[in-house]
Motif scaffolding. Structure first.
Motif: not given
Length: 78
Positions: A1-11, A25-33, A36-38
């Motif tokens: 979830n990008p709102t946590t500030g966590y993201t995947w980056e290349v080392a 690109a983030f695709k949420p599992d639902s419309s809830a604020v 989680g997602g992919q």
């Protein structure tokens, strides 16, 4: 979830002959604020060769904290 500030980056020490293309690109599992997602990262192959692709799951601004997760895979470009 990008709102946590966590993201995947290349080392920085990733040696795979690929380059990250554009922004993840983030695709949420639902419309809830805060749901989680992919997250999808797209890579472009470089010159032929092989190496280790290393990704870090972390808050990029907090360099003092260890990554919350890591991902590694061998990559071969022919």
């Amino acid at each position: 979830n990008p709102t946590t500030g966590y993201t995947w980056e290349v080392a920085a020490d990733s040696s795979a002959p690929v380059a990250l293309q554009g922004e993840p690109a983030f695709k949420p599992d639902s419309s809830a604020v805060g749901s989680g997602g992919q997250l999808t990262l797209t890579f472009k192959a470089g010159e032929a060769g092989q190496g280790l692709l290393k990704l870090l799951y972390h808050q990029p601004w907090d360099q003092s904290a260890p990554p919350a997760d890591t991902f590694e895979m061998n990559v071969t470009v022919q």
